[in-house]
Each structure stands twice: as C-alpha cells, then as structure tokens.
Design a protein around this motif. Structure first.
Motif, PDB file in Angstrom:
ATOM      1  N   UNK B  71       0.810  -1.203   0.000  1.00 41.63           N
ATOM      2  CA  UNK B  71       0.000   0.000   0.000  1.00 41.63           C
ATOM      3  C   UNK B  71       0.851   1.263   0.000  1.00 41.63           C
ATOM      4  N   UNK B  72       0.177   2.376  -0.327  1.00 43.29           N
ATOM      5  CA  UNK B  72       0.834   3.666  -0.332  1.00 43.29           C
ATOM      6  C   UNK B  72      -0.214   4.728  -0.022  1.00 43.29           C
ATOM      7  N   UNK B  73       0.257   5.850   0.528  1.00 46.00           N
ATOM      8  CA  UNK B  73      -0.646   6.913   0.953  1.00 46.00           C
ATOM      9  C   UNK B  73      -0.150   8.245   0.416  1.00 46.00           C
ATOM     10  N   UNK B  74      -1.093   9.129   0.092  1.00 42.97           N
ATOM     11  CA  UNK B  74      -0.757  10.477  -0.337  1.00 42.97           C
ATOM     12  C   UNK B  74      -1.543  11.455   0.515  1.00 42.97           C
ATOM     13  N   UNK B  75      -0.846  12.423   1.083  1.00 45.38           N
ATOM     14  CA  UNK B  75      -1.489  13.480   1.856  1.00 45.38           C
ATOM     15  C   UNK B  75      -1.199  14.820   1.203  1.00 45.38           C
ATOM     16  N   UNK B  76      -2.219  15.681   1.172  1.00 48.39           N
ATOM     17  CA  UNK B  76      -2.071  17.047   0.698  1.00 48.39           C
ATOM     18  C   UNK B  76      -2.450  17.953   1.858  1.00 48.39           C
ATOM     19  N   UNK B  77      -1.571  18.844   2.237  1.00 40.06           N
ATOM     20  CA  UNK B  77      -1.870  19.737   3.341  1.00 40.06           C
ATOM     21  C   UNK B  77      -2.328  21.101   2.813  1.00 40.06           C
ATOM     22  N   UNK B  78      -3.211  21.725   3.587  1.00 37.67           N
ATOM     23  CA  UNK B  78      -3.675  23.086   3.285  1.00 37.67           C
ATOM     24  C   UNK B  78      -4.053  23.240   1.817  1.00 37.67           C
ATOM     25  N   UNK B  79      -5.065  22.498   1.394  1.00 35.50           N
ATOM     26  CA  UNK B  79      -5.436  22.445  -0.018  1.00 35.50           C
ATOM     27  C   UNK B  79      -5.789  23.831  -0.570  1.00 35.50           C
ATOM     28  N   UNK B  80      -5.509  23.999  -1.867  1.00 42.04           N
ATOM     29  CA  UNK B  80      -5.812  25.231  -2.583  1.00 42.04           C
ATOM     30  C   UNK B  80      -6.585  24.870  -3.852  1.00 42.04           C
ATOM     31  N   UNK B  81      -7.256  25.826  -4.479  1.00 43.43           N
ATOM     32  CA  UNK B  81      -8.089  25.497  -5.642  1.00 43.43           C
ATOM     33  C   UNK B  81      -7.354  24.786  -6.773  1.00 43.43           C
ATOM     34  N   UNK B  82      -6.085  25.073  -6.974  1.00 41.63           N
ATOM     35  CA  UNK B  82      -5.341  24.428  -8.071  1.00 41.63           C
ATOM     36  C   UNK B  82      -5.001  22.965  -7.774  1.00 41.63           C
ATOM     37  N   UNK B  83      -5.323  22.482  -6.594  1.00 41.78           N
ATOM     38  CA  UNK B  83      -5.147  21.049  -6.291  1.00 41.78           C
ATOM     39  C   UNK B  83      -6.233  20.200  -6.951  1.00 41.78           C
ATOM     40  N   UNK B  84      -7.249  20.847  -7.520  1.00 42.03           N
ATOM     41  CA  UNK B  84      -8.338  20.136  -8.191  1.00 42.03           C
ATOM     42  C   UNK B  84      -7.779  19.266  -9.314  1.00 42.03           C
ATOM     43  N   UNK B  85      -8.273  18.044  -9.400  1.00 35.60           N
ATOM     44  CA  UNK B  85      -7.846  17.140 -10.468  1.00 35.60           C
ATOM     45  C   UNK B  85      -8.075  15.708 -10.054  1.00 35.60           C
TER      46      UNK B  85
END
Lengths: 115, 111
Positions: B71-85
């Motif tokens: 397994x693998x995990x991805x975290x995004x902190x403090x999301x912003x509008x350009x993180x959309x996708x």
C-alpha cells in the motif's frame, strides 16, 4: 524540448474504419506505452515497448496493433473501430523501465469517439 | 491483471483542509508512484517511492510507501483550488516492465 507529442488531439470515426494514433518523443526514451482512460476505469495498458523492434501486449490489447521501428515513434493502430473503443488514449515514455528511476512522461492525449 | 484499489473515488473539500488518499493491493510492489491529472491533460508525476517505509515530500504533498509493500498513501496539506484534479497511484512489481494504475481519486476544492 517537446516531450511526448500525440496527434491528433480529437478524432471521430465511424464503426469499421481504421486509423493510426501517432506518438513521438524526443527524449531518447527506450520505454513507451499506450494507455486508454475510461470514466471510472483509470488507466489501462494497451501495448508497450521496451525498445525499437520490441513490443508486447498489456491488459487490453484486443483491436489494437503497434509497431516500434524507431526509438522516437510508437504508433497505435485501430484495425476496425468499434464504439467500445471510444476513449481517451495516452502515450507515455520513460528512459528506463518505468518505476526504476521515476515514472512515465505522458502526452496530452487523443480523444477518440467511434459512432 | 493486477489491481490497485484506490480510495476514496472522489472527495469534496474546502480550501485549506488537509486531504488523505490511499492505494492498496493484494500483491507486493517494488515502486509506488503518485500522479496528478488536470482536466484535458495527461497525468504528471508528483512523487516516486522506492523503499518500504519511505516518506517523501514535494511541497504540500507527502507520500509514504507502506511497510508491507502492499500500500501507499498520499497526503495534501492546506489544499488550494489548483489542487483540483484526478490523483492516480501506480505501482511496479519486481521483474515487470509495466506500470499498473489505480482508478483515481477525483478531488474538488471549494474556495
């Protein structure tokens, strides 16, 4: 440096027609692949090549042919288009075996509709 | 063919929130990759992981290679509008020349 170039960007075919999707890379990459992307299905491997003159089948190869006569080009041929082949097709390349040193570089895709 | 189970399928979050997504398999992988796809474009590589337990960051993104190698995990902190996708995981098994992809996580960020 153009990277991976796919042509055309959009195409509409009638059932039974044949066509070739073009893919070219200018990065001297040995490894190239074709994927198709369908809603909810992710990216599925059609065919891949580990170098000029060498190709192999992926997960969904039926209805598609490939050849790799040069390092730069990896065309995908649809022999007799069917509505089930309506999809977005991505070509990708990498210098070494993908996942050994980084992953694939993808083209911007060809959106194919078969009516 | 080998399946990668990616979850969640979609996420709707507010700008500034943190995001977590994961990818699992019943088989062992030697490499885990995370890609992002913007609308109308091809996927772009975000992070590559090569060793079990490896934790790698790329700006606000952090990814981990699971200890079990399944397994693998991805975290995004403090999301912003350009993180959309759409975010895809991909894996490579030992001795294979192929990358297997998950079905993707579609991220929507509300301003």
């Amino acid at each position: 440096n153009a990277g991976v170039t796919q042509t055309p960007k959009f195409q509409v075919l009638k059932t039974g027609q044949s066509m070739t999707l073009q893919c070219a890379q200018d990065m001297n990459h040995e490894y190239m692949s074709w994927y198709r992307q369908d809603p909810g299905m992710g990216l599925r491997l059609i065919h891949y090549s580990v170098g000029a003159g060498i190709t192999d089948q992926g997960e969904v190869p039926n209805g598609y042919n490939v050849s790799r006569s040069t390092t730069e080009d990896f065309p995908l041929r649809l022999l007799s288009a069917a509505p089930s082949q309506t999809s977005v097709y991505f070509c990708a390349s990498s210098y070494s075996s993908p996942g050994v040193l980084g992953g694939y570089t993808f083209g911007s895709g060809t959106r194919l509709t078969v009516v | 063919g080998q399946q990668l189970n990616q979850s969640p399928q979609s996420m709707f979050i507010q700008e500034g929130e943190d995001v977590s997504m994961n990818c699992t398999s019943s088989s062992i992988f030697n490499t885990w990759l995370w890609y992002k796809q913007d609308p109308g474009e091809g996927p772009v590589l975000l992070i590559a992981l090569y060793k079990a337990g490896e934790l790698t960051s790329n700006g606000r993104l952090t990814a981990q290679f699971g200890i079990t190698r399944k397994d693998s995990f991805l975290n995004i902190s403090a999301s912003i509008p350009s993180d959309v996708g759409i975010y895809f995981c991909a894996g490579r098994q030992g001795g294979s020349e192929k990358l297997v992809f998950g079905k993707g996580t579609k991220l929507t960020v509300n301003p």
